[in-house]
Design a protein around this motif. Sequence first.
Motif, PDB file in Angstrom:
ATOM      1  N   PRO A 496       7.266 -13.231   4.091  1.00  0.00           N
ATOM      2  CA  PRO A 496       7.435 -11.963   3.371  1.00  0.00           C
ATOM      3  C   PRO A 496       6.112 -11.312   2.995  1.00  0.00           C
ATOM      4  O   PRO A 496       6.063 -10.090   2.800  1.00  0.00           O
ATOM      5  N   GLU A 497       5.036 -12.100   2.884  1.00  0.00           N
ATOM      6  CA  GLU A 497       3.747 -11.513   2.522  1.00  0.00           C
ATOM      7  C   GLU A 497       3.308 -10.449   3.518  1.00  0.00           C
ATOM      8  O   GLU A 497       2.690  -9.453   3.145  1.00  0.00           O
ATOM      9  N   ALA A 498       3.644 -10.663   4.790  1.00  0.00           N
ATOM     10  CA  ALA A 498       3.256  -9.697   5.821  1.00  0.00           C
ATOM     11  C   ALA A 498       4.009  -8.381   5.631  1.00  0.00           C
ATOM     12  O   ALA A 498       3.441  -7.293   5.799  1.00  0.00           O
ATOM     13  N   LEU A 499       5.270  -8.446   5.259  1.00  0.00           N
ATOM     14  CA  LEU A 499       6.053  -7.239   5.033  1.00  0.00           C
ATOM     15  C   LEU A 499       5.556  -6.495   3.802  1.00  0.00           C
ATOM     16  O   LEU A 499       5.410  -5.266   3.805  1.00  0.00           O
ATOM     17  N   GLN A 500       5.263  -7.234   2.736  1.00  0.00           N
ATOM     18  CA  GLN A 500       4.769  -6.602   1.519  1.00  0.00           C
ATOM     19  C   GLN A 500       3.434  -5.916   1.770  1.00  0.00           C
ATOM     20  O   GLN A 500       3.199  -4.798   1.300  1.00  0.00           O
ATOM     21  N   ARG A 501       2.574  -6.592   2.526  1.00  0.00           N
ATOM     22  CA  ARG A 501       1.269  -6.009   2.856  1.00  0.00           C
ATOM     23  C   ARG A 501       1.440  -4.754   3.705  1.00  0.00           C
ATOM     24  O   ARG A 501       0.724  -3.767   3.510  1.00  0.00           O
ATOM     25  N   TYR A 502       2.373  -4.777   4.629  1.00  0.00           N
ATOM     26  CA  TYR A 502       2.617  -3.620   5.480  1.00  0.00           C
ATOM     27  C   TYR A 502       2.982  -2.397   4.640  1.00  0.00           C
ATOM     28  O   TYR A 502       2.412  -1.310   4.813  1.00  0.00           O
ATOM     29  N   PHE A 503       3.952  -2.539   3.755  1.00  0.00           N
ATOM     30  CA  PHE A 503       4.380  -1.403   2.942  1.00  0.00           C
ATOM     31  C   PHE A 503       3.248  -0.884   2.056  1.00  0.00           C
ATOM     32  O   PHE A 503       3.111   0.325   1.845  1.00  0.00           O
ATOM     33  N   HIS A 504       2.431  -1.793   1.548  1.00  0.00           N
ATOM     34  CA  HIS A 504       1.297  -1.374   0.733  1.00  0.00           C
ATOM     35  C   HIS A 504       0.310  -0.547   1.553  1.00  0.00           C
ATOM     36  O   HIS A 504      -0.190   0.485   1.085  1.00  0.00           O
ATOM     37  N   GLU A 505       0.068  -0.983   2.784  1.00  0.00           N
ATOM     38  CA  GLU A 505      -0.926  -0.307   3.626  1.00  0.00           C
ATOM     39  C   GLU A 505      -0.476   1.084   4.047  1.00  0.00           C
ATOM     40  O   GLU A 505      -1.308   1.979   4.215  1.00  0.00           O
ATOM     41  N   ILE A 506       0.825   1.298   4.225  1.00  0.00           N
ATOM     42  CA  ILE A 506       1.284   2.629   4.643  1.00  0.00           C
ATOM     43  C   ILE A 506       1.633   3.516   3.451  1.00  0.00           C
ATOM     44  O   ILE A 506       2.063   4.657   3.618  1.00  0.00           O
ATOM     45  N   GLY A 507       1.475   3.001   2.236  1.00  0.00           N
ATOM     46  CA  GLY A 507       1.724   3.793   1.049  1.00  0.00           C
ATOM     47  C   GLY A 507       3.184   3.998   0.738  1.00  0.00           C
ATOM     48  O   GLY A 507       3.575   5.030   0.192  1.00  0.00           O
ATOM     49  N   TYR A 508       4.003   3.000   1.077  1.00  0.00           N
ATOM     50  CA  TYR A 508       5.436   3.092   0.837  1.00  0.00           C
ATOM     51  C   TYR A 508       5.767   2.308  -0.438  1.00  0.00           C
ATOM     52  O   TYR A 508       5.932   1.093  -0.431  1.00  0.00           O
ATOM     53  N   GLN A 509       5.893   3.015  -1.570  1.00  0.00           N
ATOM     54  CA  GLN A 509       6.004   2.369  -2.872  1.00  0.00           C
ATOM     55  C   GLN A 509       7.337   1.682  -3.094  1.00  0.00           C
ATOM     56  O   GLN A 509       7.441   0.735  -3.882  1.00  0.00           O
ATOM     57  N   ARG A 510       8.372   2.127  -2.399  1.00  0.00           N
ATOM     58  CA  ARG A 510       9.711   1.584  -2.680  1.00  0.00           C
ATOM     59  C   ARG A 510       9.774   0.075  -2.477  1.00  0.00           C
ATOM     60  O   ARG A 510      10.451  -0.629  -3.220  1.00  0.00           O
ATOM     61  N   PHE A 511       9.062  -0.430  -1.462  1.00  0.00           N
ATOM     62  CA  PHE A 511       9.101  -1.865  -1.193  1.00  0.00           C
ATOM     63  C   PHE A 511       7.751  -2.540  -1.414  1.00  0.00           C
ATOM     64  O   PHE A 511       7.618  -3.730  -1.180  1.00  0.00           O
ATOM     65  N   GLY A 512       6.744  -1.770  -1.775  1.00  0.00           N
ATOM     66  CA  GLY A 512       5.396  -2.317  -1.861  1.00  0.00           C
ATOM     67  C   GLY A 512       5.165  -3.162  -3.108  1.00  0.00           C
ATOM     68  O   GLY A 512       5.982  -3.245  -4.000  1.00  0.00           O
TER      69      GLY A 512
END
Length: 512
Positions: A496-512
């Motif tokens: 899950p760390e990879a998914l959380q990092r992905y959302f953070h990098e694209i600026g998607y706050q809903r899942f970040g």
Amino acid sequence: MKQSPTKRDDVLIAGAGPTGLVLALWLTRQGVGVRIVDKAPGPGITSRAVVVHARTLELYRQLGLAAEVIEAGMPNPGINLWVRGKRRAHITFGDAGADLTPYPFILVFPQDRHERVLIERLEQMGVTVERETELAGFEQHADHVRATLRGPDGIDTCEARWLAGCDGAHSPVRHVLGAGFEGGTYDQLFYVADVIAGGPAADGQIHLSLDDADFLALFSYTADGQARLIGSIREDRVDPNRPLTFDDVGERAIHGLGVEVRQVNWFSTYKVHHRLSDHFRHGRVFLLGDAAHIHSPAGGQGMNTGIGDAINLAWKLKAVLHGDASDRLLDSYEAERMAFARTLVETTDRVFTFVSAESSFANFVRTRIAPSFVSAAYTVDAVREFMFRLVSQCMLNYHGSPLSSGAAGKVKGGDRLPWAAGATVDNYAPTGTIDWQVHVYGATGDPLENWCHRVRLPLHVFGWERAHERAGLARDAAYLVRPDGYVALAEATGKPEALQRYFHEIGYQRFG
């Protein structure tokens, strides 16, 4: 016009062709408020674009529209190549696409009927197209667009958070922006006719004549002979002293395809352009469909590409409007769709140049070499699959997008989610929610399950099958699927760390 200038819509859509209608449908389905206007008094009354490709049907399935569209149209199992009145090659799609998509065919569905299906669905969702209403101008402000509309009751103004220009090749939105539209115009004059046809080519399939240097194609869209005939006419065959009629060109259809034209319901001539706008996003204004790119009719790609534009933009607008993501997410619309449009313009230009080149050598290659080469090449499984992927737009990917990352199995971030043909559970079924989701084919651990539950990200776990392996998916990997059915992140470890990092990098706050 009754619209109050103090009311601010989420999205104002200029143009109610297939691109604008699909944009309105996807936005409305996602809870976004739309207003859609069109200067025409009603939907089109002629067939115009007639081809709906597999990838469009896959996207329609997410709206629950695919079955209705297919029932109303005519699935075509193949394309036939004719030379001098004889069928020289036959390309079938059933075997080529059966393992790739639930829709291994080309659907012939005239645009006028197509638009009516979209309009009816939109009205069921509470949105009505405002007819005889033209976008006369607009101004961009920090947090909205203020537009001037000219309608049956005079001039009105309205405000919207965003403006979508889906208003065709002569787009007023593009002109107000002053956006470039580089390209050119083909020398050939085209004709298009809706006819009642008979003869050996009126068999429900697509037929293409390779005679001489004139493009000629027949698309049947009913079982009783209703068809669209498209042909090109060289300038030296045009009499400038009088307008062309079908009588001037009909003999070519009879000799080139063996078509018996029993009735002509509509006939028109036109020029074809190949152009691309310099930008698809201008602040709070977007260009989609023919307003952003136009190209030759080769492959029937135009309308399908505009629909793809609409769906790509719709889920991103929803994310920003609902506060799920930052504004920079919208920059990816241009990055993803312009790259595809540029490739499409170049590809269709090459194909059209080949079928319409005027020289004895070109005629020899087109009439003698091409049919034999196509027949031989199409016996190779890999070639059949490649050709179907290309024509159907199933090959379209966003590998170079800032939203695409990772790889697992044969699947990379930016790929269309592979369809696992023959699997016990249809892996496309969950995409009907039009939202982000995670797919795991095999088994998943508690960390991923717990994280998805905590951030409220749907997780779908499919028991591992050979069908998943054949589709190129990796066992136990995590595939983050975008709302439009493309893989955003392919993560082989399933952490899950990879998914959380992905959302953070694209600026998607809903899942970040």
